[in-house]
Design a protein around this motif. Sequence first.
Motif, PDB file in Angstrom:
ATOM      1  N   TYR A  37      22.620  31.785  32.900  1.00  0.00           N
ATOM      2  CA  TYR A  37      22.752  33.218  33.184  1.00  0.00           C
ATOM      3  C   TYR A  37      24.227  33.605  33.333  1.00  0.00           C
ATOM      4  O   TYR A  37      24.629  34.701  32.940  1.00  0.00           O
ATOM      5  CB  TYR A  37      21.942  33.588  34.441  1.00  0.00           C
ATOM      6  N   ARG A  38      25.015  32.699  33.901  1.00  0.00           N
ATOM      7  CA  ARG A  38      26.458  32.976  34.018  1.00  0.00           C
ATOM      8  C   ARG A  38      27.108  33.067  32.631  1.00  0.00           C
ATOM      9  O   ARG A  38      27.963  33.923  32.385  1.00  0.00           O
ATOM     10  CB  ARG A  38      27.133  31.880  34.851  1.00  0.00           C
ATOM     11  N   ALA A  39      26.697  32.183  31.713  1.00  0.00           N
ATOM     12  CA  ALA A  39      27.279  32.201  30.363  1.00  0.00           C
ATOM     13  C   ALA A  39      26.889  33.486  29.628  1.00  0.00           C
ATOM     14  O   ALA A  39      27.732  34.090  28.944  1.00  0.00           O
ATOM     15  CB  ALA A  39      26.811  30.970  29.585  1.00  0.00           C
ATOM     16  N   VAL A  40      25.634  33.923  29.802  1.00  0.00           N
ATOM     17  CA  VAL A  40      25.213  35.187  29.180  1.00  0.00           C
ATOM     18  C   VAL A  40      26.025  36.339  29.766  1.00  0.00           C
ATOM     19  O   VAL A  40      26.499  37.226  29.045  1.00  0.00           O
ATOM     20  CB  VAL A  40      23.694  35.432  29.399  1.00  0.00           C
ATOM     21  N   LYS A  78      22.704  40.532  37.329  1.00  0.00           N
ATOM     22  CA  LYS A  78      22.255  41.745  36.605  1.00  0.00           C
ATOM     23  C   LYS A  78      21.581  41.369  35.287  1.00  0.00           C
ATOM     24  O   LYS A  78      20.490  41.857  34.989  1.00  0.00           O
ATOM     25  CB  LYS A  78      23.428  42.689  36.358  1.00  0.00           C
ATOM     26  N   VAL A  79      22.198  40.467  34.515  1.00  0.00           N
ATOM     27  CA  VAL A  79      21.537  40.092  33.243  1.00  0.00           C
ATOM     28  C   VAL A  79      20.243  39.328  33.517  1.00  0.00           C
ATOM     29  O   VAL A  79      19.301  39.374  32.717  1.00  0.00           O
ATOM     30  CB  VAL A  79      22.451  39.280  32.279  1.00  0.00           C
ATOM     31  N   ALA A  80      20.180  38.638  34.664  1.00  0.00           N
ATOM     32  CA  ALA A  80      18.996  37.829  35.000  1.00  0.00           C
ATOM     33  C   ALA A  80      17.778  38.692  35.309  1.00  0.00           C
ATOM     34  O   ALA A  80      16.658  38.194  35.346  1.00  0.00           O
ATOM     35  CB  ALA A  80      19.300  36.921  36.194  1.00  0.00           C
ATOM     36  N   ALA A  81      17.989  40.000  35.531  1.00  0.00           N
ATOM     37  CA  ALA A  81      16.861  40.898  35.792  1.00  0.00           C
ATOM     38  C   ALA A  81      16.254  41.434  34.494  1.00  0.00           C
ATOM     39  O   ALA A  81      15.216  42.105  34.522  1.00  0.00           O
ATOM     40  CB  ALA A  81      17.317  42.062  36.675  1.00  0.00           C
ATOM     41  N   ILE A  82      16.884  41.121  33.343  1.00  0.00           N
ATOM     42  CA  ILE A  82      16.393  41.627  32.053  1.00  0.00           C
ATOM     43  C   ILE A  82      15.358  40.643  31.509  1.00  0.00           C
ATOM     44  O   ILE A  82      15.677  39.476  31.236  1.00  0.00           O
ATOM     45  CB  ILE A  82      17.561  41.792  31.043  1.00  0.00           C
ATOM     46  N   ALA A  83      14.116  41.104  31.358  1.00  0.00           N
ATOM     47  CA  ALA A  83      13.013  40.206  30.961  1.00  0.00           C
ATOM     48  C   ALA A  83      13.310  39.487  29.640  1.00  0.00           C
ATOM     49  O   ALA A  83      13.021  38.297  29.499  1.00  0.00           O
ATOM     50  CB  ALA A  83      11.712  40.990  30.860  1.00  0.00           C
ATOM     51  N   GLU A  84      13.910  40.199  28.659  1.00  0.00           N
ATOM     52  CA  GLU A  84      14.185  39.573  27.342  1.00  0.00           C
ATOM     53  C   GLU A  84      15.236  38.477  27.449  1.00  0.00           C
ATOM     54  O   GLU A  84      15.219  37.520  26.680  1.00  0.00           O
ATOM     55  CB  GLU A  84      14.662  40.616  26.322  1.00  0.00           C
ATOM     56  N   VAL A  85      16.170  38.636  28.386  1.00  0.00           N
ATOM     57  CA  VAL A  85      17.179  37.578  28.598  1.00  0.00           C
ATOM     58  C   VAL A  85      16.475  36.344  29.129  1.00  0.00           C
ATOM     59  O   VAL A  85      16.660  35.230  28.631  1.00  0.00           O
ATOM     60  CB  VAL A  85      18.284  38.051  29.572  1.00  0.00           C
ATOM     61  N   ARG A  86      15.627  36.532  30.132  1.00  0.00           N
ATOM     62  CA  ARG A  86      14.918  35.387  30.731  1.00  0.00           C
ATOM     63  C   ARG A  86      14.046  34.692  29.686  1.00  0.00           C
ATOM     64  O   ARG A  86      14.014  33.475  29.593  1.00  0.00           O
ATOM     65  CB  ARG A  86      14.070  35.825  31.929  1.00  0.00           C
ATOM     66  N   ALA A  87      13.335  35.520  28.891  1.00  0.00           N
ATOM     67  CA  ALA A  87      12.416  34.952  27.888  1.00  0.00           C
ATOM     68  C   ALA A  87      13.176  34.073  26.890  1.00  0.00           C
ATOM     69  O   ALA A  87      12.685  33.020  26.481  1.00  0.00           O
ATOM     70  CB  ALA A  87      11.681  36.077  27.166  1.00  0.00           C
ATOM     71  N   SER A 163      15.738  38.816  44.500  1.00  0.00           N
ATOM     72  CA  SER A 163      14.418  38.841  45.145  1.00  0.00           C
ATOM     73  C   SER A 163      13.616  40.077  44.741  1.00  0.00           C
ATOM     74  O   SER A 163      12.382  40.042  44.739  1.00  0.00           O
ATOM     75  CB  SER A 163      14.568  38.851  46.666  1.00  0.00           C
ATOM     76  N   ALA A 164      14.311  41.169  44.417  1.00  0.00           N
ATOM     77  CA  ALA A 164      13.625  42.443  44.162  1.00  0.00           C
ATOM     78  C   ALA A 164      13.210  42.624  42.712  1.00  0.00           C
ATOM     79  O   ALA A 164      12.398  43.501  42.413  1.00  0.00           O
ATOM     80  CB  ALA A 164      14.543  43.595  44.575  1.00  0.00           C
ATOM     81  N   ARG A 165      13.739  41.812  41.792  1.00  0.00           N
ATOM     82  CA  ARG A 165      13.446  42.071  40.375  1.00  0.00           C
ATOM     83  C   ARG A 165      11.962  41.829  40.059  1.00  0.00           C
ATOM     84  O   ARG A 165      11.296  41.020  40.721  1.00  0.00           O
ATOM     85  CB  ARG A 165      14.353  41.228  39.470  1.00  0.00           C
ATOM     86  N   ALA A 166      11.490  42.514  39.009  1.00  0.00           N
ATOM     87  CA  ALA A 166      10.072  42.412  38.654  1.00  0.00           C
ATOM     88  C   ALA A 166       9.758  41.082  37.974  1.00  0.00           C
ATOM     89  O   ALA A 166       8.685  40.510  38.184  1.00  0.00           O
ATOM     90  CB  ALA A 166       9.710  43.572  37.726  1.00  0.00           C
ATOM     91  N   THR A 167      10.676  40.581  37.146  1.00  0.00           N
ATOM     92  CA  THR A 167      10.410  39.353  36.386  1.00  0.00           C
ATOM     93  C   THR A 167      10.966  38.144  37.118  1.00  0.00           C
ATOM     94  O   THR A 167      12.169  38.082  37.396  1.00  0.00           O
ATOM     95  CB  THR A 167      11.083  39.436  34.989  1.00  0.00           C
ATOM     96  N   ALA A 168      10.108  37.175  37.428  1.00  0.00           N
ATOM     97  CA  ALA A 168      10.518  35.906  38.029  1.00  0.00           C
ATOM     98  C   ALA A 168      11.439  36.087  39.244  1.00  0.00           C
ATOM     99  O   ALA A 168      12.543  35.545  39.283  1.00  0.00           O
ATOM    100  CB  ALA A 168      11.203  35.019  36.974  1.00  0.00           C
ATOM    101  N   PRO A 169      10.987  36.862  40.255  1.00  0.00           N
ATOM    102  CA  PRO A 169      11.843  37.037  41.439  1.00  0.00           C
ATOM    103  C   PRO A 169      12.030  35.732  42.200  1.00  0.00           C
ATOM    104  O   PRO A 169      11.223  34.817  42.076  1.00  0.00           O
ATOM    105  CB  PRO A 169      11.053  38.045  42.284  1.00  0.00           C
TER     106      PRO A 169
END
Length: 201
Positions: A37-40, A78-87, A163-169
Amino acid sequence: MSFTVAIDGPAAAGKGTISRAVAAHFGFAHLDTGLLYRAVAARMLDGFDPVVAAQGLDPAHLERGDLRSPAVSQAASKVAAIAEVRAALVDFQRAFGARAGGAVLDGRDIGTVICPEAEVKLFVTASDEVRAERRWRELAAGGVDTTPADVLAEIRERDRRDSARATAPLRPAEDAFVLDTSRMSIDEAVAAAISAIGERQ
Ligand code: C5P
């Protein structure tokens, strides 16, 4: 045979130190998933679209020297809260977890989403103040000019967002062993982690 250890917890709880020590002790491979996530985030700060950056992440992107800076830390959550980034990052992490010979992965959602079948799940935590003090010492030793109060605000903001994000909190898996390291030395925390893992081997 694979043997997977999932280590999750909030920012600066000691996951990295514990994961490296545990991996060395058992001869397992280790993946610091926060680095992905840091690299992204670093690529996003360079002007790239974060989803495209995650889909095209390259091992060379993980070698950059600025990945631990406070600016990259904030952008990472911030990028870690984006579902497509996580996917885009799931397959790489799962393949790492399934490798023969054993693997330790540390992050926020390893026990809950990435490797829910992990043989051992640890949730490493510590009080906000203790975590801020430890991270401040690390940053100061690395020449980063900051204050304990700024670090405390920074990790609280990140924990809140994670903790608050919808995807994989960020949250402990139901079957995680919770390790509160507030009053432990590094050696004590590592010993507790090794014994929790040893019991399930
Ligand atoms: O673990 P580290 O502090 O390096 O992670 C940086 C950021 O990456 C976290 O604040 C979090 O937003 C994100 N992250 C995540 N899931 C992971 C690992 C990290 O969302 N498995």
